[in-house]
Design a protein around this motif. Structure first.
Motif, mmCIF file in Angstrom:
data_model
loop_
_atom_site.group_PDB
_atom_site.id
_atom_site.type_symbol
_atom_site.label_atom_id
_atom_site.label_comp_id
_atom_site.label_asym_id
_atom_site.label_seq_id
_atom_site.Cartn_x
_atom_site.Cartn_y
_atom_site.Cartn_z
ATOM 1 N N ILE A 56 0.834 -1.199 -0.044
ATOM 2 C CA ILE A 56 0.044 -0.043 -0.060
ATOM 3 C C ILE A 56 0.916 1.315 -0.073
ATOM 4 O O ILE A 56 0.409 2.228 -0.289
ATOM 5 C CB ILE A 56 -0.837 0.027 1.230
ATOM 6 N N ASN A 73 -2.211 -1.415 -9.969
ATOM 7 C CA ASN A 73 -2.899 -1.809 -9.214
ATOM 8 C C ASN A 73 -3.789 -3.174 -9.506
ATOM 9 O O ASN A 73 -4.794 -3.638 -9.136
ATOM 10 C CB ASN A 73 -4.466 -0.854 -9.247
ATOM 11 N N LEU A 92 -1.370 -1.166 -4.249
ATOM 12 C CA LEU A 92 -2.709 -0.496 -4.137
ATOM 13 C C LEU A 92 -2.659 0.965 -4.774
ATOM 14 O O LEU A 92 -2.055 1.768 -4.240
ATOM 15 C CB LEU A 92 -3.254 -0.516 -2.486
ATOM 16 N N MET A 94 -5.342 3.646 -4.726
ATOM 17 C CA MET A 94 -6.579 3.761 -3.984
ATOM 18 C C MET A 94 -7.814 4.650 -4.757
ATOM 19 O O MET A 94 -8.896 4.178 -4.946
ATOM 20 C CB MET A 94 -6.586 4.370 -2.666
ATOM 21 N N GLN A 131 -7.554 5.325 2.159
ATOM 22 C CA GLN A 131 -6.411 4.294 1.723
ATOM 23 C C GLN A 131 -6.797 2.847 2.495
ATOM 24 O O GLN A 131 -6.604 1.843 2.017
ATOM 25 C CB GLN A 131 -5.193 4.783 2.022
ATOM 26 N N GLU A 132 -7.015 3.091 3.666
ATOM 27 C CA GLU A 132 -7.250 2.115 4.613
ATOM 28 C C GLU A 132 -8.377 1.106 4.149
ATOM 29 O O GLU A 132 -8.496 0.040 4.166
ATOM 30 C CB GLU A 132 -7.471 2.539 6.169
ATOM 31 N N ALA A 135 -7.713 -0.561 0.965
ATOM 32 C CA ALA A 135 -6.828 -1.773 1.072
ATOM 33 C C ALA A 135 -7.777 -2.923 1.677
ATOM 34 O O ALA A 135 -7.189 -4.079 1.069
ATOM 35 C CB ALA A 135 -5.798 -1.134 2.311
ATOM 36 N N THR A 155 0.359 -2.951 5.487
ATOM 37 C CA THR A 155 -0.886 -2.343 5.772
ATOM 38 C C THR A 155 -0.311 -0.661 5.684
ATOM 39 O O THR A 155 0.903 -0.681 5.687
ATOM 40 C CB THR A 155 -1.319 -2.384 7.362
ATOM 41 N N PRO A 156 -1.286 0.265 5.655
ATOM 42 C CA PRO A 156 -0.854 1.472 5.018
ATOM 43 C C PRO A 156 -0.025 2.246 6.395
ATOM 44 O O PRO A 156 -0.008 1.979 7.280
ATOM 45 C CB PRO A 156 -2.343 2.237 5.014
#
Lengths: 449, 328
Positions: A56, A73, A92, A94, A131-132, A135, A155-156
């Protein structure tokens, strides 16, 4: 020593187990989360699994470390994996992910209206939680495709490592919330008499918000919300499904940290939070742990010995011990330094309030200590080795203290230590090395670092 | 790296950096360094992590400016953890006298919307509060704070965080939020502000610093210094190590014994291994220094504190920054 009381995290059984379908790497920023995710991906793939790594981080680090210049992506196959397994990697995007959801769930005209809405454009470009949320969406999508038998998620780089657990809920509760319903009211309820009361309240609220944000922003939000209306249910359902997926038996969380106070504090929070959410924690990956093969020589003794040598060196100038070159002891002032003294801030400026004798700034002294080999006596060389060792032992002691604090709080958490590498990782070989160190763990103290 | 000697020290000092480089520590040390001779600095955090409180070993900071340290010359450091929600409610109260309505807005989720979901509003509120502290004057018309130091979001997000104008102006084209964004941007893009980037002499942080500098410059935001943190002394270089490995092992063993270290023979190999790693790192650091030099920034360097950063370590770093010219 206290660390031995906590179990060792066995990485290989975890990644080899076909029942393990998702591994989530979380932790504070800058602890090597992305590298850990990539190294796990490589190791699992080379042990025969079909793996996709979802990263991410916008710094494109994973791409670099896997020798792919640009990830996007869509999962791309990583070349150079040994054995029958496969490794795919993606980064990712977003906005793209959000756009795809809109395109997939709205008819063409409506999708166009949403994609063109200024509020949507800002929201999807990545504010507070998008973003989270995306994800989690992407993880859900990858899992639903069922093309991979293992998904490794990075994770972001959030404000807090907990954000990615909270964001989907936050967005979900926003979409379901009273506020949205109020915003939607005029569109739905129009001029119906029975709703008059509600409309008064509504206009007061929107009036205030309109004042604050500017009326046109509010209209954009209303248009956006109206256009997204039919999709809200879907968002909510998928967010819930992904959340349940994270609690499912096939998922394993790895909390990643470095042996530093802040990183381990964040790790402790995360451990507690995962327990509270019924999320399955596999263990803690402790990156960049230092070790020493000469650990029986303490920092104090090493420094004392170095001082003995310094003194001996001065004495030796006179009797002229054989076999040791004393002559050039003072000469090479490191001409290779390449940075001139004026590059340093004026060292003679007295520190405010205290006209003390100012010692040299670190770099300058560092360069001067870096005496070229040719002129070094064995004493000087040995003293240098001892000082280096003392520094290493001090680092070790500090790391041990921080780890002990964590272990005292969470003795139940299994730990895998990854000995520090002297350089940076940016290729598959480097990732393999990290993977080896992850799997063989605790050899840090045996001296590999 | 060239000597940093600014004629004028910006009053808003923003400290960013890649995660793990110690930007909170550096921001705190800078706030202490700037608080010389009766000067007063305000250290603000904007990410709700309570990193300042932990560093200064105090309890969690409330939404209130509070004195947390006194510097050697009698200066004072205040701290504030800015909370977007509280800032918005204050703001509503100040301009609209919305005590009760503010609570109602909160209840229906409008405050939550504005501070966490509405794009950019949160950032305007956070930077707006910091800018307000920069401009605030007392009754005699003097600035309440000589300097405001912000422990800002990491490098990857700093430009977007500070460049609220672009983000918000497009959305809120009129109204107080719009005006607020404009006022904030005027401060942030002026010489009143300097954005410092904390880095380590490692590849990824340096790369991120380079990217961050390019983004900040493209957005017209004033880039301050690179602050190289956790610099370790170079004790031996590659030539020395090579020399030691080639035929000097026996002499080194003897020297160890002479210095009072028992069992020297078994120690030579691990000691030389450590030296080889050290030399490799020295070489990598040299490369990273070159990469930083290309950016043509001013630079400060802070030593690695082997004991970790505690309160006394913080003062030590502040002294170091002062020596290198911060605040003069």
């Amino acid at each position: 020593m206290t660390l031995d009381s906590s179990a060792r995290l066995e990485v290989d059984p975890l990644i080899e187990d076909p029942a393990t379908r998702i591994i989530v790497c979380c932790g504070a920023g800058g602890v090597g989360k992305t590298t850990t995710a990539a190294a796990l991906g490589v190791r699992a793939a080379e042990r025969g699994r079909k793996v996709v790594v979802l990263t991410i981080d916008p710094a494109r680090r994973l791409a670099q470390s896997m020798g792919i210049d640009s990830l996007d992506n869509t999962p791309r196959r990583v070349e150079g994996i040994k054995g029958d397994g496969q490794l795919h990697a993606m980064m990712l995007d977003m906005k793209r992910t959000f756009d795809e959801i809109v395109e997939a769930h709205a008819d063409a005209e409506r999708a166009r209206a949403i994609l063109g809405n200024p509020f949507y454009q800002s929201l999807s470009a990545g504010f507070a939680g998008t973003q989270e949320y995306m994800a989690m969406e992407k993880l859900g999508q990858l899992r639903a495709r069922d093309e991979w038998d293992l998904i490794v998620v990075d994770t972001p780089p959030s404000r807090s490592a907990l954000d990615f657990l909270d964001a989907p809920k936050r967005l979900g509760s926003f979409l379901d919330g009273k506020f949205i319903k109020l915003l939607m009211t005029p569109a739905k309820m129009g001029g119906r008499a029975g709703m008059k009361f509600l409309n008064v309240g509504m206009s007061m609220m929107t009036g205030t918000l309109g004042k604050l944000l500017g009326g046109q922003l509010l209209r954009d939000v209303q248009t956006f919300v109206a256009a997204m209306d039919t999709m809200f249910g879907g968002f909510r359902t998928r967010a819930d499904a992904t959340y349940r997926l994270l609690q499912a038996p096939g998922t394993a969380f790895l909390v990643v940290a470095a042996p530093e106070r802040d990183a381990l504090r964040e790790a402790a929070y995360f451990v507690e939070r995962l327990a509270a959410e019924d999320m399955p924690l596999a263990g803690l990956v402790l990156n960049r742990v230092h070790g020493s093969g000469a650990a029986r020589l303490s920092a104090e003794r090493a420094l004392a010995a170095a001082e003995n040598l310094d003194e001996a060196g001065i004495v030796d100038q006179w009797p002229g011990k054989t076999g040791v070159r004393d002559t050039a002891a003072v000469s090479p002032e490191s001409p290779s330094a390449g940075r001139s003294p004026e590059a340093r801030p004026a060292a003679d400026r007295p520190a405010a309030g205290a006209p003390e004798v100012v010692t040299q700034v670190p770099e300058a002294s560092a360069e001067q200590q870096s005496v070229a080999a040719a002129g070094q006596t064995t004493q000087q060389m040995t003293a240098g080795l001892l000082r280096l060792h003392a520094e290493r032992m001090q680092v070790l002691a500090r790391e041990q203290r921080t780890r002990d604090r964590f272990t005292a709080l969470h003795p139940e958490v299994a730990v895998a230590e990854v000995p520090a590498l002297p350089g940076d990782v940016h290729d598959l070989t480097g990732l393999r090395t990290i993977g080896d160190r992850l799997a063989t763990g605790g050899s840090a103290r045996a001296g590999a670092a | 790296m060239r000597l940093v000697r600014l004629e004028y020290v910006s009053r808003l000092q923003v400290v960013s950096g890649k995660g793990g480089t110690g930007k909170t520590t550096v921001a705190a040390a800078l706030a202490l360094a700037l608080a010389t001779e009766g000067k007063r600095t305000l250290l603000v955090e904007v990410e709700g992590r309570q990193g300042i409180a932990q560093l200064f070993e105090t309890e969690a900071l409330p939404y209130e400016e509070r004195k947390i340290a006194v510097s050697s010359g009698g200066g004072e450091v205040f701290a504030l953890a800015i909370d977007a929600e509280r800032a918005l409610l204050d703001y509503l109260q100040m301009f609209y006298k919305l005590g009760g309505a503010g609570r109602a807005l909160k209840k229906i989720g409008a405050i939550d919307f504005a501070t966490t979901i509405a794009p950019g509003v949160r950032d305007v509120l956070l930077t707006g509060k910091a800018c307000e502290a920069v401009r605030r004057r007392d009754k005699q018309g003097r600035f309440v704070y000589d300097y405001v130091v912000m422990d800002a979001p990491p490098t990857g997000r700093i430009t977007r965080f500070l460049n609220v104008n672009d983000e918000v102006a497009g959305l809120a084209r009129i109204g107080p939020i719009h005006n607020q964004a404009q006022a904030v941007m005027r401060v942030l893009k002026s010489p009143e502000t300097a954005v410092h980037l904390v880095t380590l002499l490692e590849e990824m942080p340096v790369q991120e610093t380079a990217d961050g500098v390019a983004e900040l410059r493209a957005a017209g935001l004033p880039v301050g210094n690179a602050i190289v943190n956790m610099v370790r002394p170079h004790l031996l270089d590659e030539d020395a190590v090579r020399d030691a490995e080639n035929g000097r092992r026996e002499a080194i063993t003897k020297a160890l014994t002479a210095a009072g270290v028992s069992g020297g023979a078994a120690l030579v190999t691990p000691l030389l291994e450590q030296a080889a790693e050290h030399a490799q790192r020295v070489e990598l650091e040299r490369e990273q220094r070159r990469a930083l030099n290309v950016l043509e920034l001013g630079a400060y360097e802070l030593p690695m504190l082997t004991e970790g950063v505690d309160l006394s370590g913080l003062y030590q770093l502040a002294k170091e920054l002062r020596k290198q010219g911060a605040g003069s």
